[in-house]
Each structure stands twice: as C-alpha cells, then as structure tokens.
Design a protein around this motif. Structure first.
Motif, mmCIF file in Angstrom:
data_model
loop_
_atom_site.group_PDB
_atom_site.id
_atom_site.type_symbol
_atom_site.label_atom_id
_atom_site.label_comp_id
_atom_site.label_asym_id
_atom_site.label_seq_id
_atom_site.Cartn_x
_atom_site.Cartn_y
_atom_site.Cartn_z
ATOM 1 N N CYS A 100 0.843 -1.128 0.038
ATOM 2 C CA CYS A 100 0.057 -0.087 -0.111
ATOM 3 C C CYS A 100 0.767 1.226 -0.184
ATOM 4 C CB CYS A 100 -0.799 -0.096 1.148
ATOM 5 S SG CYS A 100 -1.995 1.553 1.470
ATOM 6 N N LYS A 101 0.763 2.070 -0.853
ATOM 7 C CA LYS A 101 1.506 3.428 -1.133
ATOM 8 C C LYS A 101 1.404 4.362 0.084
ATOM 9 C CE LYS A 101 0.918 3.308 -6.197
ATOM 10 N NZ LYS A 101 0.155 2.356 -6.226
ATOM 11 N N SER A 102 0.275 4.229 0.787
ATOM 12 C CA SER A 102 -0.041 5.176 1.828
ATOM 13 C C SER A 102 0.647 4.568 2.988
ATOM 14 C CB SER A 102 -1.475 5.467 2.164
ATOM 15 O OG SER A 102 -2.251 3.929 2.492
ATOM 16 N N ASP A 103 1.282 3.492 3.113
ATOM 17 C CA ASP A 103 2.194 3.241 4.165
ATOM 18 C C ASP A 103 3.459 3.586 3.969
ATOM 19 O OD1 ASP A 103 4.078 1.398 5.826
ATOM 20 O OD2 ASP A 103 2.225 0.222 6.234
ATOM 21 N N TYR A 104 4.462 3.193 3.004
ATOM 22 C CA TYR A 104 5.764 3.371 3.013
ATOM 23 C C TYR A 104 5.991 4.614 2.247
ATOM 24 C CZ TYR A 104 5.482 2.295 -1.956
ATOM 25 O OH TYR A 104 5.201 2.074 -3.239
ATOM 26 N N LEU A 105 5.148 5.222 1.319
ATOM 27 C CA LEU A 105 5.670 6.366 0.888
ATOM 28 C C LEU A 105 5.636 7.717 1.887
ATOM 29 C CD1 LEU A 105 3.674 6.537 -2.810
ATOM 30 C CD2 LEU A 105 6.589 6.348 -2.283
ATOM 31 N N PRO A 106 4.429 7.873 2.551
ATOM 32 C CA PRO A 106 4.740 8.942 3.555
ATOM 33 C C PRO A 106 6.206 8.868 4.644
ATOM 34 C CG PRO A 106 2.511 8.290 3.351
ATOM 35 C CD PRO A 106 3.228 7.379 2.533
ATOM 36 N N GLN A 107 6.167 7.642 4.823
ATOM 37 C CA GLN A 107 7.367 7.206 5.846
ATOM 38 C C GLN A 107 8.657 7.788 5.041
ATOM 39 O OE1 GLN A 107 7.486 6.088 9.115
ATOM 40 N NE2 GLN A 107 9.696 6.631 8.749
ATOM 41 N N LEU A 108 8.889 7.238 3.681
ATOM 42 C CA LEU A 108 10.034 7.888 3.390
ATOM 43 C C LEU A 108 10.131 9.225 3.002
ATOM 44 C CD1 LEU A 108 10.001 5.067 0.164
ATOM 45 C CD2 LEU A 108 11.747 5.375 2.136
ATOM 46 N N GLU A 109 8.872 10.103 2.796
ATOM 47 C CA GLU A 109 8.998 11.413 2.741
ATOM 48 C C GLU A 109 9.462 11.980 4.327
ATOM 49 O OE1 GLU A 109 6.239 14.788 0.781
ATOM 50 O OE2 GLU A 109 5.198 13.430 2.054
ATOM 51 N N ARG A 110 8.904 11.423 5.264
ATOM 52 C CA ARG A 110 9.460 11.856 6.469
ATOM 53 C C ARG A 110 10.927 11.684 6.983
ATOM 54 N NH1 ARG A 110 4.136 9.624 8.151
ATOM 55 N NH2 ARG A 110 5.345 7.541 8.487
ATOM 56 N N GLU A 111 11.518 10.686 5.975
ATOM 57 C CA GLU A 111 12.916 10.500 6.066
ATOM 58 C C GLU A 111 13.750 11.226 5.133
ATOM 59 O OE1 GLU A 111 14.398 6.556 6.604
ATOM 60 O OE2 GLU A 111 13.606 6.764 8.557
ATOM 61 N N GLY A 112 13.042 12.229 4.396
ATOM 62 C CA GLY A 112 13.678 13.048 3.730
ATOM 63 C C GLY A 112 13.885 13.047 2.251
ATOM 64 N N VAL A 113 12.936 11.725 1.743
ATOM 65 C CA VAL A 113 13.107 11.289 0.284
ATOM 66 C C VAL A 113 12.092 12.498 -0.385
ATOM 67 C CG1 VAL A 113 12.489 9.824 -1.495
ATOM 68 C CG2 VAL A 113 13.628 9.074 0.700
ATOM 69 N N ALA A 114 12.512 13.141 -1.402
ATOM 70 C CA ALA A 114 11.458 13.985 -2.003
ATOM 71 C C ALA A 114 10.629 13.168 -3.115
ATOM 72 C CB ALA A 114 12.421 14.923 -2.932
ATOM 73 N N LEU A 115 9.206 13.263 -2.655
ATOM 74 C CA LEU A 115 8.116 12.619 -3.324
ATOM 75 C C LEU A 115 7.531 13.603 -4.371
ATOM 76 C CD1 LEU A 115 6.119 10.701 -0.502
ATOM 77 C CD2 LEU A 115 8.050 9.807 -1.634
ATOM 78 N N ILE A 116 6.729 13.123 -5.333
ATOM 79 C CA ILE A 116 6.041 13.945 -6.068
ATOM 80 C C ILE A 116 5.023 14.485 -4.989
ATOM 81 C CG2 ILE A 116 3.834 14.038 -7.712
ATOM 82 C CD1 ILE A 116 5.613 11.520 -9.050
ATOM 83 N N PRO A 117 4.668 15.579 -5.059
ATOM 84 C CA PRO A 117 3.869 16.338 -4.032
ATOM 85 C C PRO A 117 2.332 15.533 -3.984
ATOM 86 C CG PRO A 117 5.000 18.007 -5.262
ATOM 87 C CD PRO A 117 5.214 16.985 -5.654
ATOM 88 N N SER A 118 1.788 14.902 -2.867
ATOM 89 C CA SER A 118 0.983 14.214 -2.595
ATOM 90 C C SER A 118 -0.015 14.524 -1.534
ATOM 91 C CB SER A 118 1.349 12.729 -2.198
ATOM 92 O OG SER A 118 2.227 12.336 -3.444
ATOM 93 N N ARG A 119 -1.367 14.210 -1.682
ATOM 94 C CA ARG A 119 -2.549 14.391 -0.697
ATOM 95 C C ARG A 119 -2.950 12.896 -0.777
ATOM 96 N NH1 ARG A 119 -4.575 19.205 1.054
ATOM 97 N NH2 ARG A 119 -6.086 17.811 2.100
#
Length: 319
Positions: A100-119
C-alpha cells in the motif's frame, strides 16, 4: 525441504508476469525447479503440501489490488509456512508494508526522500476535489488508489477556474464535473486514495525505473509515454527500454534503496520509480517491493535474479 537444487513455489492469482516463463526456463537450466501455485483462499481447504518447497515467492500475484483479502491470505499462508520452516522470498513485513502506497511513501517522505507532492485521502473520505486542488495550488493532478497496478482507476484531473475535467488513463471522460465530489466519495468507499501533482515532464521524459537485486543496483529502464498520452506504460502505448543510468540517477536510486534497507534489511528485489520535476530533478513516484515487473529481459538480469531468489532472505526490521 530436501531438494538440493531447490524447489520454489510461485504464488499467483490467475495471471503471472510476462517474464515469468523465461525466468522458469532459466531456473530449470540451472537445476532449480519451480511450480505455479494458486494463493490459497481463507475459506476453501488448502491441500498444497507446502513442506515440499524450499521457499515461496509472491512476485507473481498480479492483480492483487482486485483481491481485498490478499494481505489476510498472505498472512495466513506465512503463518503456516513459518511452522514448516519454509520462508517467503520477500518476508511478510515487506509484503504488508510495501503493498500500500499510503504506508511506505509517507514514511520515506518523513525520512527526507523527495516525493511527487501528494495528498492522501483515507478510505471513506468526503469533501471537495476542487477544494483540494485549490488548497494545494495545483492546476492538474493524478488520482489513483493507494493499492493499485497497471493504472487501474487512475485519472487525470484538470482545474480550469471552478471547473474540473476528469479523464481516465485511456483519455476518455471519467465523470462529469458536476458530480466530481460524489464520484470521488464513491471511489474512497473502496479504499484509500492518492492525489499527486501532475508533472508535465512525464509526457516528454517518461519515467525512470531503477531495479535493485539483493541490495545492489542491477539495471535501469526508461519508460516512455505514447504521443498525446500521459501514462508511461506499454498498455497505453508507451515503451520500455534499457537505460544507461547516469551517476546522478544511480545515486538518487541508491539513496532511496538505503532508506528501504534501514527498514527491511537487504531486499531480494526492489524497483524504484521516479519522474522529473520542472527543474529536471527526480522525484519518487513509488517503490515496487511486492509484485513488480523487474524488466529482467531488458536488463539481461535473469541470472542476477536467480541468485537472489535462491539466496538468503531478509528478515531484519530496523523500525
């Protein structure tokens, strides 16, 4: 157990990867047998003799997004396999978190990975789609489920003043603007959704995919978009080709993989996908950790994948 050359179960849900027949032939040439085994349901009796296998792979469970009980089924099987001493090629924590993207992607963003801006819109969400776009300052966005594949239920949303235009991945009008909020609420009833800012660079530069096998960079693929399209997928006219990644591209992918490694240990496989922003910088689109196509043919990587498929599995969790 007791198969010196190895016997691997390839779980599936009725449809396997296009590259799997060639992989099975390659493994057979190396003395490693494989069997295609349906993922057991939670209700029907499971008569599979799982103790015959040296390990079980989940990578061919395509269309898992169409099976809401996929994770419970994998969990039940993993419990049974643990009692038999048969490992999953990718351990259960990876499957649970990576599906599930909503599990690992926000976590990576909190660790400093630049994501495509997401809601992230949770299951059962209700509200104004135009309001979200306005609040984010986006004129265009891509809407998709948090669990999905092959652009399933993926839509392009364009804002022109108070009006919205919503088109499906094939370019057809998905819904009339007047019903946009009701339509979105109905989608959210089936699960969490992701709304990402649309990056125009996708149309000219496509996607960049880096494949890691056993924690090492294996190869990269450039995924292009068909003329007039916006989906980098061969199902919508796109093309995939082997890409000689630059040092900067490899460093970008390695930085993402390093953060995955902190959480899961060394993974047998991972595909890291990015799209460039207006300045040409790569932003993370997603990490395919569970059921990815790995472009083994394009990367001439059947041997490298075979090595990790029969090698040690990762069980370490750092979080």
């Amino acid at each position: 157990m007791g198969h010196p050359a190895g016997l691997i179960a390839l779980l599936h849900l009725g449809r396997i990867h296009d590259e799997t027949p060639a992989l099975r032939a390659f493994l057979a040439d190396r003395g490693i047998a494989t069997e295609l085994v349906p993922l057991p349901s939670l209700t029907d009796g499971d008569t599979t003799e799982w103790g015959r296998f040296d390990r079980v792979s989940v990578r061919d469970c395509r269309d898992s997004h169409r099976h809401p009980d996929f994770l419970p089924r994998i969990g039940a099987l993993a419990e049974r396999l643990e009692g038999l001493g048969v490992p999953l090629a990718n351990p259960l924590p990876v499957v649970l978190a990576g599906h599930c993207k909503s599990d690992y992607l926000p976590q990576l963003e909190r660790e400093g990975v630049a994501l495509i801006p997401s809601r992230w819109l949770p299951a059962g969400w209700r509200g104004s789609l135009a309001g979200i776009l306005e609040a984010c300052g986006w004129s265009e966005a891509v809407l998709k489920p948090a669990i999905g594949a092959r652009s399933w239920h993926t839509y392009r949303v364009r804002r022109d003043g108070p009006r919205l235009a919503i088109t499906a991945a094939d370019g057809t009008v998905a819904v009339e603007a007047a019903d946009a909020d009701g339509w979105l609420e109905r989608l959210a009833q089936d699960g969490a959704l992701c709304l990402q800012r649309f990056l125009p660079a996708i149309c000219r530069a496509g996607e960049f995919s880096a494949v890691f096998l056993g924690g090492r960079f294996s190869h990269a693929v450039a995924k292009s978009v068909a003329a007039g399209g916006w989906i980098a997928h061969e199902g919508f006219g796109g093309r995939n080709r082997l890409w000689q990644a630059s040092a900067a591209e490899r460093d970008w992918a390695a930085a993402v993989e390093e953060r995955l490694r902190r959480r899961f240990g060394v993974l047998p496989y991972a595909r890291i996908d990015g799209i460039r922003d207006g300045d040409g910088e790569l932003l993370l689109l997603e990490c395919e950790l569970v059921i990815p196509r790995l472009f083994l043919s394009e990367g001439e990587a059947f041997g490298r994948y075979a090595d990790v498929l029969v090698g040690p599995t990762s069980t370490r969790m750092a979080w």
